[in-house]
Design an enzyme around this catalytic site. Sequence first.
Site, PDB file in Angstrom:
ATOM      1  N   ASP A   7      41.538  48.800  41.537  1.00  0.00           N
ATOM      2  CA  ASP A   7      40.984  47.436  42.248  1.00  0.00           C
ATOM      3  C   ASP A   7      40.216  46.689  41.308  1.00  0.00           C
ATOM      4  OD1 ASP A   7      39.502  45.873  43.931  1.00  0.00           O
ATOM      5  OD2 ASP A   7      38.980  47.400  45.318  1.00  0.00           O
ATOM      6  N   HIS A   8      40.670  45.668  41.030  1.00  0.00           N
ATOM      7  CA  HIS A   8      40.229  44.782  40.027  1.00  0.00           C
ATOM      8  C   HIS A   8      38.967  44.097  40.491  1.00  0.00           C
ATOM      9  CE1 HIS A   8      40.414  42.684  36.344  1.00  0.00           C
ATOM     10  NE2 HIS A   8      41.707  42.507  36.062  1.00  0.00           N
ATOM     11  N   ARG A   9      38.454  44.307  41.526  1.00  0.00           N
ATOM     12  CA  ARG A   9      37.042  43.885  42.007  1.00  0.00           C
ATOM     13  C   ARG A   9      35.861  44.967  41.414  1.00  0.00           C
ATOM     14  NH1 ARG A   9      37.576  44.145  48.387  1.00  0.00           N
ATOM     15  NH2 ARG A   9      38.328  46.308  47.810  1.00  0.00           N
TER      16      ARG A   9
END
Length: 458
Positions: free
Chosen positions: A427-429
């Site tokens: 998850d790049h968040r």
Amino acid sequence: MVEVKLHDIGEGMTEADINCYLVKPGDFVKADDPLVEVQTDKMTAEIPAPRSGVIKELLLTPGQTVKVGTTLLIIEESSGGVQTSESQKVADVVKTEAKPEETAVAVLDRPAGVKVPVGVSARLGQILASPYTRKVARENAVNIMEVKGTGPAGRITEEDILAFVKLREHGVSSTSEAGSEQEIPNISQPASEQEVPNVSKPASEPKAPKVSEVGSEERAPTENKLSHQDILPFRGRRKQIAKKMVQSMYTIPHCTHFEEIDVSELIALREEIKGSGSSISATAFFIKVLSIALKEFPIFNAKLDEENENIQLLREHHIGIAVDTPEGLIVPVIRNVEQMNLKQIHDEMKRLTKLALDDKLTVKDISGGTFTISNVGPLGGSIGATPIIQHPQTALVSFHKTKKRPVVTDQDEIAIRSIMNLSMAFDHRVADGATAVAYTNRFAQLIENPKMMLLELM
């Protein structure tokens, strides 16, 4: 009156498909008796009766998808444990095997002339059997209506199905073994009466169309009309998986990192262990090393709480293992991997995989995962993928095909090594690419030098 509603039988469950009802109006049921079989994205389950009473009304039909909280049926609660005259008759037949001439069974959507062994459940011909037992019957091409149940109230068990198969192989039918059988007429309801959903299940699901070498479907000449072999049902676990995948893809900005891992030393160590009389799968090593690396990079064992604007770093490593089953993908969870040794991980993985293939997983077996792995290498042919994360988790690692390749060593020599491809979706968040690279580098360091794991296990 008691309204029986669809409740949450799994983590994050919001809806389920109605597979079939296990009762009919007029049936007397006791508390905890199974009422209806439902299919979620993770498992097949039975909804039990909350209280004893008589089935008053079935409100839905099989095949419907309903939200949690929807009323499925209504029970008229017995007062003081006294049954109505109608329900008493039903209960009496359950306890005693009726004579052929005294048995009247209404079989919905059942062709006329079907033979049913005496002693089949007295709930107006309804077959009592768990989802797993029905699955065993389908896999062995057994018409469950022909099997005599030996369980409580005539319930058919897995052993009954297997015994039927053995008798069939020897040319003996279970009905002749059980005694007399009766001819059951096809009874239709008057149009004025309430329509009762079909509780029977098909002997098998429609088969997928064959694909030729050039990729075109082999269809029967139907003049451009679709036959039943060209259509697959989009329901049950397949439909629920689709909804989960769409939710994950629309919620999580996926980023996938790829890596090559030299597993030559791990293969040699496994052979050494096997020579001592034990056996530890490569996947067990992968799971343990992932857990060791998660202690150093806890960001990948985390859950994003956008509402409260925080990232929860989870201490327990509950690692899900993707299992391919005939009904679709399912992910049982190995709990507290951080506290387990390799042998414990290996044994638990085998246990959960068998339960998944047998469709016997419980809610606890599939709940609470914090990290997921998928090992598609043994299937062959896979050199990489972009796996979809199990929302609300942060990462998923997929292991792909291992091949022997020529590799240039640190001494500038060419050696044949066993190389496995790895893909990691995150998850790049929550995390960045550099952290993912550091995490897989740490994983590679321990897998390529597996004896270094001893330092981490002390």
